[in-house]
Scaffold this motif. Structure first.
Motif, PDB file in Angstrom:
ATOM      1  N   LEU A   1       0.822  -1.204   0.000  1.00 61.00           N
ATOM      2  CA  LEU A   1       0.000   0.000   0.000  1.00 61.00           C
ATOM      3  C   LEU A   1       0.861   1.261   0.000  1.00 61.00           C
TER       4      LEU A   1
ATOM      5  N   ARG B   1      -0.960   2.980  -3.779  1.00 59.52           N
ATOM      6  CA  ARG B   1      -2.225   3.088  -3.063  1.00 59.52           C
ATOM      7  C   ARG B   1      -3.394   2.462  -3.827  1.00 59.52           C
TER       8      ARG B   1
ATOM      9  N   THR C   1      -5.003  -3.635  -3.926  1.00 60.79           N
ATOM     10  CA  THR C   1      -6.121  -4.222  -3.194  1.00 60.79           C
ATOM     11  C   THR C   1      -5.718  -5.598  -2.679  1.00 60.79           C
TER      12      THR C   1
ATOM     13  N   LEU D   1      -3.466   0.063  10.711  1.00 61.89           N
ATOM     14  CA  LEU D   1      -3.447   1.090   9.670  1.00 61.89           C
ATOM     15  C   LEU D   1      -3.567   2.495  10.266  1.00 61.89           C
TER      16      LEU D   1
ATOM     17  N   LEU E   1      -1.416   5.963   5.734  1.00 59.41           N
ATOM     18  CA  LEU E   1      -2.325   4.846   5.437  1.00 59.41           C
ATOM     19  C   LEU E   1      -3.586   4.881   6.304  1.00 59.41           C
TER      20      LEU E   1
ATOM     21  N   ASP F   1      -6.275   6.416   6.006  1.00 62.80           N
ATOM     22  CA  ASP F   1      -7.561   6.462   5.312  1.00 62.80           C
ATOM     23  C   ASP F   1      -7.808   5.264   4.404  1.00 62.80           C
ATOM     24  N   VAL F   2      -6.959   4.248   4.481  1.00 62.38           N
ATOM     25  CA  VAL F   2      -7.176   3.030   3.689  1.00 62.38           C
ATOM     26  C   VAL F   2      -8.514   2.408   4.101  1.00 62.38           C
ATOM     27  N   LYS F   3      -9.355   2.138   3.121  1.00 66.68           N
ATOM     28  CA  LYS F   3     -10.683   1.609   3.431  1.00 66.68           C
ATOM     29  C   LYS F   3     -10.649   0.089   3.531  1.00 66.68           C
TER      30      LYS F   3
ATOM     31  N   SER G   1      -9.976  -0.934  -0.311  1.00 69.26           N
ATOM     32  CA  SER G   1      -8.647  -1.465  -0.624  1.00 69.26           C
ATOM     33  C   SER G   1      -8.491  -2.899  -0.127  1.00 69.26           C
TER      34      SER G   1
END
Length: 323
Positions: free
Chosen positions: A45, A49, A52, A74, A80, A82-84, A105
């Motif tokens: 990541l 970004r 997945t 995370l 990182l 805000d990585v969903k 992600s």
């Protein structure tokens, strides 16, 4: 983040993943296997970004436990936060699914959803699938019988039978520290020593007696049973609160079915009592491994039923660990 160095099996597996290899890891309970996929995911990541990843778990409870751990990790990684991360299973609301497909992600799912909802609608998953760099299947030994032919003692053969891959890195040498682990096979006594019918005392009563004895001594214990022979309740306490107390390690005694034999963090336990032989040697090892996490000494007791398989292991206990 509290990690200063890796165990040998973690380093070996992470390096193999970095080389683009398929990897299967078969080490003890609480040996830090989650780190093996968390570290490469963070690296991927950070580099891209658009990356997945799909994490597949056999139970919803285990998926939620690991999802929370990943989100916690995370949140402490600059850049990182805000990585969903999303759950995509049968309980996922229909109005949320499109958003997950288009923006997540990392998804936590199961093979049923892949079969029913993801692959039949591959066109709506193209963004996610074309960027997928990591596929993780946790508790692979869980898929046996009609889903697989090998056992926990044959990890390479088991992975090949399910995924059809030939070339893989097999990691079985556990480099994590552990305390002393005692394993006891408990055979209920004969009802009448003078009769030749072989009838033995109730394994249920024996297991409950042992469970109560350990609790009375202040030993944190979990009792595994195959079916709903017990109903654990605390007067005036909602079930969710009981679960919370169990996972936080506040309960001295827990009675559970095999749903808790998987890698869910249920706190620090000292002893495991198993009422009857589980459905497989792999399940027995999983249940026995629930106690003694980290450096604790621990005790695991199999209270044998009067069935032929149980009595076989009473006579041949070493086969449980040598097979």
């Amino acid at each position: 983040m509290g990690v200063t160095k890796l165990y040998g099996h973690q380093a070996k597996a992470i390096n193999a993943l970095g080389e683009g290899k398929h990897v299967i890891v078969s080490t003890g309970t609480a040996s830090g296997k989650s780190v093996i996929y968390q570290v490469p995911l963070l690296t991927m990541l950070e580099e891209d970004r658009e990356t997945t990843a799909m994490f597949i778990f056999p139970t919803k409870a285990l998926a939620q436990d690991q999802k929370a751990a990943l989100e916690h990790l995370l949140a402490r990684c600059p850049g990182l936060e805000d990585v969903k991360v999303a759950t995509y299973d049968g309980d996922t609301a229909m109005n949320l699914r499109q958003g997950i497909r288009e923006t997540a992600s990392v998804i936590f799912t199961n093979f049923d959803m892949i079969h029913v909802s993801i692959l039949p609608h591959e066109d709506t998953w193209r963004r996610f699938l074309k960027n997928m760099k990591l596929l993780v299947v946790d508790e692979l030994h869980y898929y046996n019988g009609t889903l697989g032919c090998a056992t926990i003692g044959q990890p390479a053969a088991h992975m090949k039978s399910i995924f059809g891959v030939e070339d893989m890195e097999v990691v079985t040498e556990d480099g994590s520290p552990s305390g002393r682990k005692d394993f006891l096979v408990w055979s209920p006594p004969l009802v009448d020593q003078l009769k030749a019918n072989g009838q033995r005392a109730s394994s249920l009563i024996e297991a409950c007696t042992l469970f109560k004895f350990l609790i009375a001594k202040g030993v944190k214990t979990i009792l595994f049973c195959k079916a709903s022979e017990f109903e654990l309740t605390v007067e005036g306490t909602p079930n969710r609160e009981i679960e919370k107390q169990a996972f936080s390690g506040k309960l001295l005694g827990i009675v559970a079915t095999n749903a808790l034999e998987l890698g869910i963090n249920i706190g620090s336990l000292d002893a495991v009592v198993m009422l009857g032989f589980p459905f497989s040697v792999a399940s027995l090892r999983q249940q026995a491994g629930r106690a003694g996490r980290r450096l604790q000494d621990s005790l695991a007791v199999l209270v044998a039923d009067n069935f032929p398989l149980d009595q076989h292991f009473v006579q041949n206990p070493n086969e449980i660990w040598d097979s």
